[in-house]
Scaffold this active site. Structure first.
Site, PDB file in Angstrom:
ATOM      1  N   SER A  93       0.784  -1.239   0.000  1.00 53.64           N
ATOM      2  CA  SER A  93       0.000   0.000   0.000  1.00 53.64           C
ATOM      3  C   SER A  93       0.811   1.282   0.000  1.00 53.64           C
ATOM      4  CB  SER A  93      -0.954   0.015   1.202  1.00 53.64           C
ATOM      5  OG  SER A  93      -2.047  -0.839   0.968  1.00 53.64           O
ATOM      6  N   SER A 120      -5.684   3.698   4.532  1.00 55.04           N
ATOM      7  CA  SER A 120      -5.116   2.888   3.453  1.00 55.04           C
ATOM      8  C   SER A 120      -6.236   2.208   2.673  1.00 55.04           C
ATOM      9  CB  SER A 120      -4.129   1.847   4.003  1.00 55.04           C
ATOM     10  OG  SER A 120      -3.274   1.394   2.965  1.00 55.04           O
ATOM     11  N   LYS A 126       0.260   3.957  -2.613  1.00 52.82           N
ATOM     12  CA  LYS A 126      -0.719   5.045  -2.548  1.00 52.82           C
ATOM     13  C   LYS A 126      -0.053   6.415  -2.488  1.00 52.82           C
ATOM     14  CE  LYS A 126      -4.421   2.347  -0.356  1.00 52.82           C
ATOM     15  NZ  LYS A 126      -3.790   1.034  -0.187  1.00 52.82           N
TER      16      LYS A 126
END
Length: 460
Positions: free
Chosen positions: A113, A294, A116
């Site tokens: 993640s 997230s 991102k």
């Protein structure tokens, strides 16, 4: 009876008494005034104004910069932890952009993640901070009674009743759409859902279908309720396998139409009259929620906003291409990036620590003011988002809490951090760390590695 006549002696006595009273009053007043004056003269002078050290002060740009040797020495023990597996990383000075340490920074790694960070940066470079997504209801001109819910990419729309909480702050409501339709006096007999804004597959390569029930993702469709959550306010809620259809059913129910009669229109509807519309929260608020939690669905939808702004298809491929194009436009080296989604959920993604650190460094530095909000969107160690319960269990971790901000990344065997920290000398550093093939305490190990940067003066 005649009034009593006062004698002359009585008048004299009264006069003397009055005179004595006046003298006493004057004397008392003089005495009081004198004492008051003396007291006033005895009051000490006012103390000087109180001063306090401010809790928030600018960073000291003259603080010493860590040396390469000093950093390498400080990091050595933490880097030796076998639970880090294969670890790559890069550390730079936020003010000058100078590289202070690197290890395999150009090696493509599975990022999870932390990807991102790229999506957020591209959105800040491309879109207005106040940009909103619009969901509309359109009445078919040639089919009386038919209304179409047209998705505009807002995955935060909610069917929660008015006055109740939703997962997403400031989310638009199905109930508002229904109220607007009723206000138009239209008798609705059928509801369909236009999902044509998005194209291509609804699941990215490398996504595990089990992650839908696991609550990590929903099939990407241009309208859904609460990010596809089946329990809108539950953290671990499983996601819907048919999110757009669920949104249409919610509108139908609100309008008194049989929900099971709702169907999708993947190719969209031409023409029609817009009879209702609602808007999402502003982009900056959606970015904050996405980064703090997230949120994979939000990341994918925001990347598609970037794609649309660049005239590209709102698909996985179009979104990834748009994100990388925008980063390259400001000088970010994306040569090692091989991405198939914009959330980092896919196990097929590859990204380098170099790319990640260059993005964070650009946000913390002086050359890209549009990226500056990225720093504020990073979770705070021990304080917010996905770092709220980390950096609290060791002395070194607690020393870094509040001073370190970073986006996290976690998949099986993968842990990553990319962010910013102020070291013990007051120097601001940016960093990116990616660990693959990590052991069972890999997350703790990478946290300990990043915490070294806070405790390090490392000027020697």
């Amino acid at each position: 009876m005649r009034p009593t006549r006062w004698r002359r002696s009585t008048h004299v006595a009264v006069g003397v008494a009055v005179l004595a009273l006046v003298v006493a009053v004057v004397a008392a007043a003089a005495l009081f005034t004198g004492k008051h004056s003396d007291a006033a003269e005895a009051v000490p002078p006012a103390p000087p104004p109180a001063t306090a050290d401010p809790g928030v002060v600018p960073v000291d740009l003259s603080a010493p910069t860590p040396t390469r040797r000093g950093l390498a020495t400080a990091l050595a023990a933490a880097l030796a932890n076998p639970d880090l597996g294969l670890i790559t990383g890069r550390i730079t000075d936020a003010d000058t952009g100078a590289e202070l340490w690197e290890q395999g920074a150009r090696v493509p790694m599975q990022p999870a993640s932390v990807n991102k960070v790229l999506t957020t940066a591209a959105a800040l470079l491309t879109l207005d901070r106040d940009a909103r997504l619009t969901t509309t209801v359109v009445a078919a001109d040639d089919q009386p009674g038919l209304v179409v819910l047209r998705g505009g990419g807002d995955t935060t729309l909610s069917a929660a009743p008015k006055g109740t909480d939703t997962w997403y702050k400031g989310a638009a409501r199905i109930s508002d759409l229904a109220d607007q339709v009723r206000a138009r006096g239209i008798r609705v007999t059928r509801v369909r859902v236009d999902t044509s804004a998005y194209s291509g597959p609804t699941m990215a390569p490398g996504w595990d279908p089990a992650d839908i029930d696991g609550g990590d993702i929903a099939p990407m469709e241009s309208v859904m309720l609460d990010g596809g959550r089946t329990q809108p306010t539950t953290v671990e809620s499983r996601r819907s396998k048919s999110p757009a259809l669920d949104a249409g059913k919610a509108l139908a129910a609100a309008l008194g139409v049989e929900p099971e009669s709702v169907t999708l229109m993947p190719s969209g509807m031409r023409g029609g009259t817009t009879i209702a519309e609602v808007q999402s929260a502003p982009l900056i608020e959606r970015l904050r929620q996405m980064m703090n939690e997230s949120d994979n669905v939000m990341a994918e939808s925001i990347a598609r906003e970037v794609a649309e702004a660049l005239g590209r298809p709102q698909s996985f491929e179009g979104a990834v291409g748009a994100v990388l194009t925008q980063l390259r436009s400001v000088g970010i080296d994306t040569s090692g990036a091989k991405l198939v989604d914009s959330s980092g959920l896919s196990v097929d993604n590859r990204l380098t620590a170099l790319t990640l650190d260059e993005v964070v460094n650009a946000a913390a530095g002086h050359t890209q003011p549009a990226l500056r909000p990225l720093v504020d969107l990073l979770p705070i160690a021990g304080g917010s988002g996905t770092l709220s319960n980390r950096y609290l269990d060791t002395d070194a971790g607690r020393a870094a809490a509040g001073w370190l901000r970073a986006k996290t990344g976690s998949l099986t065997g993968t842990n990553a951090l990319a962010g910013i920290v102020t070291d013990r000398s007051g120097r601001v550093l940016t960093f990116a760390l990616i660990s693959n093939n990590a052991g069972p305490t890999g997350r703790t190990a990478i946290d300990a590695l990043a915490a070294v940067l806070r405790s390090c003066g490392c000027g020697a």
